[in-house]
Design an enzyme around this catalytic site. Sequence first.
Site, mmCIF file in Angstrom:
data_model
loop_
_atom_site.group_PDB
_atom_site.id
_atom_site.type_symbol
_atom_site.label_atom_id
_atom_site.label_comp_id
_atom_site.label_asym_id
_atom_site.label_seq_id
_atom_site.Cartn_x
_atom_site.Cartn_y
_atom_site.Cartn_z
ATOM 1 N N ILE A 50 -17.019 -7.270 -40.411
ATOM 2 C CA ILE A 50 -16.173 -6.324 -39.782
ATOM 3 C C ILE A 50 -16.054 -6.623 -38.299
ATOM 4 O O ILE A 50 -16.953 -6.193 -37.563
ATOM 5 C CB ILE A 50 -16.531 -4.868 -40.208
ATOM 6 C CG1 ILE A 50 -16.618 -4.525 -41.761
ATOM 7 C CG2 ILE A 50 -15.265 -3.966 -39.397
ATOM 8 C CD1 ILE A 50 -15.168 -5.080 -42.277
ATOM 9 N N ASN A 97 -13.770 -5.458 -35.998
ATOM 10 C CA ASN A 97 -13.488 -4.380 -35.196
ATOM 11 C C ASN A 97 -13.669 -3.185 -35.908
ATOM 12 O O ASN A 97 -12.756 -2.918 -36.685
ATOM 13 C CB ASN A 97 -12.414 -4.600 -34.257
ATOM 14 C CG ASN A 97 -11.790 -3.392 -33.294
ATOM 15 O OD1 ASN A 97 -12.200 -2.192 -33.563
ATOM 16 N ND2 ASN A 97 -11.323 -3.892 -32.188
ATOM 17 N N THR A 147 -10.229 -0.957 -35.649
ATOM 18 C CA THR A 147 -8.943 -1.508 -36.444
ATOM 19 C C THR A 147 -9.185 -1.373 -37.707
ATOM 20 O O THR A 147 -8.134 -1.419 -38.495
ATOM 21 C CB THR A 147 -8.448 -2.668 -35.506
ATOM 22 O OG1 THR A 147 -9.495 -3.621 -35.871
ATOM 23 C CG2 THR A 147 -8.016 -2.302 -34.144
ATOM 24 N N GLY A 165 -6.456 -5.879 -44.947
ATOM 25 C CA GLY A 165 -5.166 -5.443 -44.918
ATOM 26 C C GLY A 165 -4.711 -4.803 -46.127
ATOM 27 O O GLY A 165 -4.047 -3.826 -46.065
ATOM 28 N N GLU A 166 -5.107 -5.449 -47.217
ATOM 29 C CA GLU A 166 -4.627 -5.000 -48.388
ATOM 30 C C GLU A 166 -5.576 -4.352 -49.468
ATOM 31 O O GLU A 166 -5.099 -3.820 -50.471
ATOM 32 C CB GLU A 166 -3.938 -6.233 -48.956
ATOM 33 C CG GLU A 166 -2.633 -6.667 -48.342
ATOM 34 C CD GLU A 166 -2.294 -8.145 -48.598
ATOM 35 O OE1 GLU A 166 -1.091 -8.288 -49.090
ATOM 36 O OE2 GLU A 166 -2.840 -9.043 -48.208
#
Length: 672
Positions: A562, A564, A567, A637-638
């Site tokens: 990971i 960040n 975010t 993201g998904e």
Amino acid sequence: MTSMLSRAVGTPVARLEGPAKVSGAARYAAEYPQDQLAYGWIVPSPVPRGRLDAVLTDPAAEDVLAVLWHGNAPRLRGSDDAELAVLQSERIAYRGQPLALVVATTLEAARRAAQVLQLEITAEDHDVALRTDHPDHYRPEKVNPDVPADTAEGDVEAALAAAPVTVDVTYTIPALHNNPMEPHATIARWDGDELVLYDSNQHPSGIAEAVGAVFGLTAERVHVITEHVGGGFGSKGTARPNAVLAALAASVIERPVQVALPRQAMFSVVGHRAPTVQRLRIGAGTDGTLTAIDHQTWTQTSRLYEFVESAAVVTRSMYPVPNLRTAHRVVPLDMPTPRWMRAPGEAPGMVALECALDELAAELNADPLDLRIRAADPAHAACLRAGADRFGWSGRDPRPRQRREGDWWIGTGVAGATYPATAMPSTARVRALDGGGYEVAIGAADLGTGARTVLAQIAADELGVPVEQIRIRIGDSTLPAASVAGGSSGSASWGWAVTGACRDLVASKRSEAVFDTTDLVEQQNEKNRHACGAHFAEVRVDAVTGEVRVSRLFGMYDAGRILNPRTARSQFLGAMIMGMGMALHEESVLDPAVGTWVNHDLAEYHIPTHADVEWIDAAWLDTPDHDLNPIGARGIGEIGIVGSPAAILNAVWHATGTRIRHLPARPDKLLE
């Protein structure tokens, strides 16, 4: 060599562009000042099928500079995407298709002239309804993203016949629409025979190539500027008609033209998640061992361009079984072309798979968590166990409709999650700046995911300097080419290129270095890796009204390193909330008589709001995967939307004893 004094990766660095966005200084596609800017307004087709015979304009219309349609528009070159051949044919393929473009000196004048424009149309009978028994359905050769449509291993029919416990269920998911905060928009300007596009998209170099091809230009003669993007979710991954229309109009009137889509047009010309009908048959032993899975899916495409939602593909990798069959069938209809929408294929496919698995657990009288742990690979099982501990699954009564507080039935549900971990070819350039600091340049797009910030963190660590000494240049097709901001591959792809360029710069002691990952990426993608996770949901269902409230939603993930936490958490939670919308709110309602979606705005297309999110959290195992890329990241993201709708739907069943197999889970379905 990375300096041990600078360890930016892994820390919650705030978004570098945050101050510019909240102050209004950040410019989006429609906001770049231009001399003599004109405005284009699309005139959409009012019918889903037919022929445009003529366009009648008002000669007295004020401030109108041009009205373009297939009868007078300049001829365009060929394209692999037929939807980019705007204003080139008399044929009408779907309701909402751009039939004309009014260009005026003001936006108000263009809109008014478009409203009174008269279209002479010969309407034809249309077909817009997806049916599994449709006579025109066919087996496609490939489905998105270019994988075989059908697969078969073992003897599925024999295994199902021999299985002591089976389920045979069908789940239907309606069409869903991307609705990023910033609608698609373009400003086009011709500088001689070169084209400049300020465009909201997810792939500047890809847009330059696609739009350039339409006008007979090389990508080098098209300059695409995409500094800030207000979301995309896949809908901005490829060139859309607004970019071509703006460029076409600018070439005719010889001045810059802006074409910004109104919200209603977002439901027709930029793509959507195709509806699916999915039949799942699962066989298991009495101990819960899975012996066979058969996943059949039906979906639709347009008559202009084939796009096949790959809903059954996720079943090929989620739970290993000796007998597995997946198949896709597609029906061409007089409808807009479906496109990418967050986790295309995986999101709808996992709804059917994970809900069907829950139904199998009920048939076995087994804990649905234990059933999944037995069937999953070790990485998935680790997420399930860790997530269950954090959520508080232990002691759950597996029987439905057992817990009630006042008017509220309460239940909990679980679902697995998976998403391919890939990287795409990208190139980055790093150079030392006079006076100190470094510039990192790569033609990536930041959709609001924090890409700028993460790339600066990666570069800072590799160069051994604070993040403040890194200047990031992205969002421009003239920069070194980067892959599309999609497929949960951005950080893995661009970060790899940035890492390589920084390391070359340090090793060579030069002032500039360029690094291309193409050859390396092709080798790594052969290894078929996935990020994985688990979702847990608690819901309350009102016994009187059928209202569903998600009181708790939790996701546990294994997505590599990971980069960040700030975010990353935003990405996980945003996707989970989008999954909540898929389960309970979102539905594009089709009126077959007129051939279009009747709820084509945000007043009637329902999405979750703040009040719908009561308690939500995400956590991760943070296990770097350096076999995939040097930074150890898999992409995030998904995966948050893959499985979260199923966890909520399974919780609804646990609360009420009612299975919702036709999404979304509206109150009326729970009161039937």
